[in-house]
Design a protein around this motif. Structure first.
Motif, mmCIF file in Angstrom:
data_model
loop_
_atom_site.group_PDB
_atom_site.id
_atom_site.type_symbol
_atom_site.label_atom_id
_atom_site.label_comp_id
_atom_site.label_asym_id
_atom_site.label_seq_id
_atom_site.Cartn_x
_atom_site.Cartn_y
_atom_site.Cartn_z
ATOM 1 N N PHE A 112 0.816 -1.212 0.000
ATOM 2 C CA PHE A 112 0.000 0.000 0.000
ATOM 3 C C PHE A 112 0.856 1.272 0.000
ATOM 4 C CE2 PHE A 112 -3.308 -2.865 1.987
ATOM 5 C CZ PHE A 112 -4.059 -2.946 0.819
ATOM 6 N N GLU A 113 2.023 1.196 0.599
ATOM 7 C CA GLU A 113 2.928 2.351 0.547
ATOM 8 C C GLU A 113 3.326 2.648 -0.901
ATOM 9 O OE1 GLU A 113 6.934 3.889 2.829
ATOM 10 O OE2 GLU A 113 6.885 1.813 2.135
ATOM 11 N N SER A 114 3.643 1.619 -1.653
ATOM 12 C CA SER A 114 4.015 1.796 -3.060
ATOM 13 C C SER A 114 2.865 2.398 -3.860
ATOM 14 C CB SER A 114 4.429 0.455 -3.665
ATOM 15 O OG SER A 114 5.578 -0.053 -3.019
ATOM 16 N N ARG A 115 1.663 1.913 -3.594
ATOM 17 C CA ARG A 115 0.494 2.408 -4.331
ATOM 18 C C ARG A 115 0.184 3.869 -3.984
ATOM 19 N NH1 ARG A 115 -2.641 -1.276 -6.977
ATOM 20 N NH2 ARG A 115 -2.106 -3.484 -6.733
ATOM 21 N N LEU A 239 -10.978 6.841 0.588
ATOM 22 C CA LEU A 239 -10.151 6.630 -0.593
ATOM 23 C C LEU A 239 -10.235 5.180 -1.064
ATOM 24 C CD1 LEU A 239 -7.888 7.547 -2.575
ATOM 25 C CD2 LEU A 239 -6.243 6.867 -0.814
ATOM 26 N N ILE A 240 -10.180 4.258 -0.128
ATOM 27 C CA ILE A 240 -10.250 2.830 -0.470
ATOM 28 C C ILE A 240 -11.548 2.508 -1.205
ATOM 29 C CG2 ILE A 240 -10.485 0.507 0.527
ATOM 30 C CD1 ILE A 240 -8.537 1.454 2.743
ATOM 31 N N HIS A 241 -12.641 3.111 -0.744
ATOM 32 C CA HIS A 241 -13.950 2.822 -1.343
ATOM 33 C C HIS A 241 -14.199 3.613 -2.633
ATOM 34 C CE1 HIS A 241 -15.156 0.234 1.893
ATOM 35 N NE2 HIS A 241 -15.056 1.180 2.807
ATOM 36 N N PRO A 244 -11.015 2.425 -5.967
ATOM 37 C CA PRO A 244 -10.551 1.031 -5.874
ATOM 38 C C PRO A 244 -9.371 0.746 -6.799
ATOM 39 C CG PRO A 244 -12.657 1.179 -7.022
ATOM 40 C CD PRO A 244 -12.419 2.512 -6.413
ATOM 41 N N GLU A 245 -9.283 1.519 -7.895
ATOM 42 C CA GLU A 245 -8.175 1.303 -8.830
ATOM 43 C C GLU A 245 -6.836 1.760 -8.232
ATOM 44 O OE1 GLU A 245 -9.535 5.479 -9.312
ATOM 45 O OE2 GLU A 245 -10.510 3.533 -9.095
ATOM 46 N N THR A 246 -6.893 2.648 -7.227
ATOM 47 C CA THR A 246 -5.661 3.160 -6.620
ATOM 48 C C THR A 246 -4.966 2.107 -5.774
ATOM 49 O OG1 THR A 246 -6.463 5.449 -6.600
ATOM 50 C CG2 THR A 246 -4.707 4.888 -5.049
ATOM 51 N N LEU A 247 -5.730 1.456 -4.912
ATOM 52 C CA LEU A 247 -5.148 0.479 -3.995
ATOM 53 C C LEU A 247 -5.316 -0.966 -4.470
ATOM 54 C CD1 LEU A 247 -6.071 2.057 -0.545
ATOM 55 C CD2 LEU A 247 -3.951 2.206 -1.812
ATOM 56 N N GLY A 248 -5.988 -1.122 -5.580
ATOM 57 C CA GLY A 248 -6.114 -2.460 -6.142
ATOM 58 C C GLY A 248 -7.186 -3.292 -5.455
ATOM 59 N N SER A 252 -5.649 -7.986 0.582
ATOM 60 C CA SER A 252 -5.123 -7.219 1.708
ATOM 61 C C SER A 252 -6.018 -6.037 2.079
ATOM 62 C CB SER A 252 -3.718 -6.698 1.377
ATOM 63 O OG SER A 252 -2.828 -7.762 1.124
ATOM 64 N N ILE A 253 -6.914 -5.649 1.169
ATOM 65 C CA ILE A 253 -7.794 -4.507 1.437
ATOM 66 C C ILE A 253 -8.618 -4.737 2.694
ATOM 67 C CG2 ILE A 253 -9.838 -3.274 0.632
ATOM 68 C CD1 ILE A 253 -7.444 -2.260 -0.735
ATOM 69 N N GLU A 254 -9.229 -5.903 2.811
ATOM 70 C CA GLU A 254 -10.047 -6.186 3.997
ATOM 71 C C GLU A 254 -9.199 -6.206 5.261
ATOM 72 O OE1 GLU A 254 -13.281 -6.270 4.308
ATOM 73 O OE2 GLU A 254 -13.390 -5.758 2.177
ATOM 74 N N GLN A 255 -7.998 -6.702 5.143
ATOM 75 C CA GLN A 255 -7.085 -6.721 6.285
ATOM 76 C C GLN A 255 -6.748 -5.291 6.725
ATOM 77 O OE1 GLN A 255 -3.304 -8.556 5.467
ATOM 78 N NE2 GLN A 255 -2.714 -8.662 7.621
ATOM 79 N N LEU A 256 -6.489 -4.427 5.733
ATOM 80 C CA LEU A 256 -6.185 -3.026 6.049
ATOM 81 C C LEU A 256 -7.387 -2.332 6.677
ATOM 82 C CD1 LEU A 256 -4.261 -0.606 5.921
ATOM 83 C CD2 LEU A 256 -5.093 -0.152 3.592
#
Length: 303
Positions: A112-115, A239-241, A244-248, A252-256
Motif C-alpha cells: 500500500f505504501e508503493s500504491r 479513498l479505499i472505497h 478502488p483502482e488506486t489500492l487495487g 489485503s484490502i479487507e485486512q487493512l
C-alpha cells in the motif's frame, strides 16, 4: 515569543506582529529552493491555519474585514490541499505500520505504501504547472504580508478576546454534544476543527497564566492528535472505497480496513474522554474566566 501575545504590546500590535511572523515563515518555506516541495506545502498550510486561528480570536475587533481576510487564507490553503492530502495518506499509513508492527502485516503495508506513493506522484504530475502555482502563491503571500499593516482592531482588548474565545469554545462544546448524540465521521471532523482553533487560542494566550494554560495546551495537543489521526484514517477509508483502482482489489484490502477500524475505535474512545474534560466548563463561564486572566495580566504590566 512567536505565536503568543506579549504583555507589553497592544492587542493590535500583537496581532500584526504574529500575523507577519506566520506569513514570513510561509514565504520562507515556499522560496527555499532546498526545501522539499511537499514539506513546504505542509508548512504553508500550517501557517495559514494558525493565521485563521489568530483572526478568529479577534474577529469582533476586525469587523467587516474579518470575512475577507478569513476567506483569503482559507481559499489559498485549499489550493494546496489535494497534494497535501496525498502526503497525509502516506504519513497515516506509516503510523498504522508502527502501531501494527507484526511481521505478518509487513508485506501488506509495503504494497500500500508503493500504491500511495504512485498516487501522490500522479496528483503532482496532473497539476499542469505545479512550480508556477507555488511561485504565484509566493507573490500573493508577499502582498498579503504588506496588507497586514492595514489591519485595525477596534474595541476594548478584553472584550474582543472574550468574544472570540466564547464563540470558538461554544462551537467546540456544541460539536462535542452533537457527536455524543449521533456519532459520524463528519461530526468527529467538526469537533476536531473546533478543538484545533481552541488550541490556537490557548497558545496565543499562553502567557496569561503559564502553569495553568500550559497544562491545557498539552491536553489540547493530545486531543488534536487523537482526532487528527482519526480523521486521516477516515479519509483513507473513503479513498479505499472511492478509488478502488488506486489500492487495487487485493485480498489485503479487507485486512487493512480491519486494522483501520480497530485503530479508529481506540482513537475515538480516547479522544472523546479527553474532549469531555476540555469542554466541561460552560462557554460563558470559560470566556469570563479567560477575560479575567487577561485583565489581571495586563494590569500587572501597567504596574
Amino acid at each position: 515569543m512567536g505565536y503568543q501575545f506579549k504583555q507589553q504590546e497592544s492587542l493590535e500590535k500583537g496581532v500584526r506582529r504574529i500575523a507577519r511572523e506566520q506569513m514570513s515563515q510561509a514565504m520562507l518555506a515556499l522560496q527555499n529552493p532546498e526545501r522539499n516541495r511537499h514539506q513546504a506545502i505542509h508548512e504553508v498550510r500550517k501557517q495559514f491555519k494558525k493565521l485563521r486561528g489568530l483572526i478568529r480570536l479577534v474577529r469582533s475587533g476586525l469587523g467587516d474585514e474579518y470575512s475577507r481576510i478569513n476567506v483569503w487564507y482559507r481559499d489559498a490553503g485549499r489550493r494546496l490541499s489535494r497534494v497535501r492530502d496525498a502526503e497525509s495518506m502516506l504519513e497515516s499509513l506509516g503510523k498504522l505500520r508502527e502501531r501494527f508492527s507484526d511481521s505478518a502485516h509487513e508485506e501488506m503495508f509495503s504494497e500500500f505504501e508503493s500504491r500511495l506513493l504512485a498516487r501522490k506522484q500522479r496528483i503532482v504530475d496532473e497539476w499542469i504547472d505545479f512550480d508556477a502555482e507555488l511561485k504565484k502563491l509566493s507573490g500573493q503571500l508577499e502582498e498579503g504580508h504588506r496588507n497586514i499593516e492595514n489591519w485595525k482592531i477596534k474595541g476594548p482588548a478584553g472584550k474582543v478576546i472574550s468574544h472570540g474565545l466564547h464563540k470558538t469554545y461554544q462551537r467546540g462544546a456544541k460539536a462535542l454534544k452533537d457527536l455524543h448524540r449521533c456519532p459520524s465521521d463528519e461530526l468527529f471532523h467538526e469537533c476536531r476543527k473546533r478543538s484545533k482553533y481552541h488550541l490556537y487560542h490557548m497558545r496565543l494566550l499562553g502567557d496569561l497564566w503559564q502553569p495553568i494554560l500550559a497544562a491545557r495546551i498539552a491536553e489540547l495537543d493530545q486531543l488534536n492528535d487523537y482526532f487528527g489521526n482519526d480523521h486521516d484514517l477516515a479519509v483513507m477509508t473513503q479513498l479505499i472505497h472511492s478509488e478502488p483502482e488506486t489500492l487495487g482489489a487485493s485480498a489485503s484490502i479487507e485486512q487493512l480496513l480491519t486494522i483501520i477500524g480497530q485503530q479508529r475505535q481506540e482513537l475515538q474512545s480516547a479522544g472523546l474522554k479527553l474532549a469531555d474534560r476540555v469542554f466541561a466548563e460552560e462557554p460563558q463561564a470559560f470566556a469570563r474566566r479567560m477575560k479575567a486572566y487577561w485583565s489581571l495580566w495586563r494590569d500587572q504590566n501597567s504596574h
